[in-house]
Design an enzyme around this catalytic site. Structure first.
Site, PDB file in Angstrom:
ATOM      1  CG  ASP A  65      31.988  37.706  39.643  1.00  0.00           C
ATOM      2  OD1 ASP A  65      32.659  37.694  40.341  1.00  0.00           O
ATOM      3  OD2 ASP A  65      32.442  36.966  37.737  1.00  0.00           O
ATOM      4  CB  CYS A  75      45.597  35.482  34.285  1.00  0.00           C
ATOM      5  SG  CYS A  75      44.272  34.488  34.009  1.00  0.00           S
TER       6      CYS A  75
HETATM    7  S1  SF4 Z   1      46.030  31.722  32.115  1.00  0.00           S
HETATM    8 FE1  SF4 Z   1      46.739  30.833  34.114  1.00  0.00          FE
HETATM    9  S2  SF4 Z   1      45.969  31.812  36.124  1.00  0.00           S
HETATM   10 FE2  SF4 Z   1      44.365  31.862  34.009  1.00  0.00          FE
HETATM   11  S3  SF4 Z   1      43.264  31.153  33.262  1.00  0.00           S
HETATM   12 FE3  SF4 Z   1      44.685  29.987  32.295  1.00  0.00          FE
HETATM   13  S4  SF4 Z   1      45.228  28.627  33.355  1.00  0.00           S
HETATM   14 FE4  SF4 Z   1      44.416  29.421  35.003  1.00  0.00          FE
END
Ligand code: SF4
Ligand code: SF4
Length: 299
Positions: free
Chosen positions: A127, A208
């Site tokens: 990563d 996100c």
């Molecule tokens: S915000 Fe949405 S895309 Fe990002 S980790 Fe959480 S569930 Fe997954």
């Protein structure tokens, strides 16, 4: 070396799954990445736009590369944080995975050299470099890429770290790729995403929670703040929703044992903590990436 011997060696080094594929140029993945970057979905992760040619062609990353060995390390635990504790993603319960997985990859790398009786030239990646890890894992028969954009192993699910060795190692035969995608008509991960960051097979990092709580350096936008709930470090919503994680097996990695502070500390405990205490409790954990100040901002 036979493929089975490689897999056994990987198992002895502590990996839960392993496959190997010949080096190829991943043009389709490069095009997808460029479309994603073009839409600005990488948010502040400008490094994603660097070294695209190396990402596409591992032979530019490691001279003379012949194969890509891919390993999975399961980190799933059924332990839960105290209901009053701010919520962290599961991968942050234990020690930082980079070092743990790298140590194991080095072990595997050395054991291949010993077994082959020749020096292998290569590099190890966890990563931290321009590598299409998910796609290499898919090609190495370790699962498929789900609508949540993560690799899903049919038995282990998606709570796995991917480790990669790109080298001039050549086994007698290669793994066969898993071409089937078992998501079917399921759309649970997309529906479960609290912020609408996820569209099938694509994450918009701007929205996100993982990006906003771990990578984002400035203020978190109001829209995300409203939707992140009690999460303060990462987000597992699109993995928790996935039916393929229902049968996830528990990890067996000592270093990933849950840190009791993460499991029990309240919001106030985090906000009252000073840097020295933070270092004492969280050295060598994923929390050092954002650091205490940003963690307090998140909380
Ligand atoms: S915000 Fe949405 S895309 Fe990002 S980790 Fe959480 S569930 Fe997954
Ligand atoms: S939740 Fe459903 S659509 Fe999403 S990754 Fe899992 S199986 Fe695929």
């Amino acid at each position: 070396m036979k493929l089975e011997v490689l897999k056994n060696k990987a198992w002895e080094c502590g990996f839960d799954a392993c496959g190997v594929v010949p080096v190829e140029i991943l043009t389709r993945e490069r095009e997808r990445l460029e479309r994603w970057l073009g839409r600005g979905f990488h948010a502040g992760m400008n490094y994603m736009a660097n070294n695209i040619e190396k990402r596409e062609n591992p032979a530019l990353l490691v001279e003379g590369a012949r194969s890509v060995i891919v390993t999975l390390t399961n980190y799933y635990t059924s332990e839960r944080q105290h209901p009053d504790a701010p919520i962290a993603a599961r991968y942050a319960y234990g020690k930082d995975y980079h070092r743990v997985v790298k140590d194991r990859l080095f072990k595997l790398y050395s054991s291949l050299q010993e077994k082959d009786g020749r020096k292998i030239t290569g590099r190890i990646f966890v990563d931290s470099a321009p590598v299409f890890e998910h796609e290499w894992a898919r090609r190495a028969g370790l699962g498929w890429i789900g609508r949540n954009s993560l690799l899903i192993h049919p038995k282990l699910g998606s709570f796995c770290f991917i480790g990669v060795i790109i080298s001039d190692f050549e086994p007698d035969s290669y793994s066969s790729s898993e071409s089937r995608n078992f998501c079917g008509t399921c759309n649970r991960c997309v529906k479960a995403c609290p912020t609408g960051a996820l569209s099938p097979y694509e994450v918009n990092a701007n929205l996100c929670i993982s990006y906003n709580t771990i990578e984002r350096k400035d203020e978190i936008p109001p829209l995300i703040k409203e939707k992140m709930g009690n999460r303060f470090f990462g987000c597992d919503a699109c993995q928790d929703a996935c039916p393929w994680n229902r049968g996830a097996v528990l990890h067996h990695v000592e270093e990933f044992a849950s840190n009791p502070w993460v499991m029990t500390m309240s919001r106030e405990d985090w906000l009252d903590m000073d840097e020295d205490t933070f270092k004492e409790r969280f050295a060598d954990t994923p929390f050092t990436r954002p650091g205490l100040e940003r963690i307090k901002r998140n909380i």
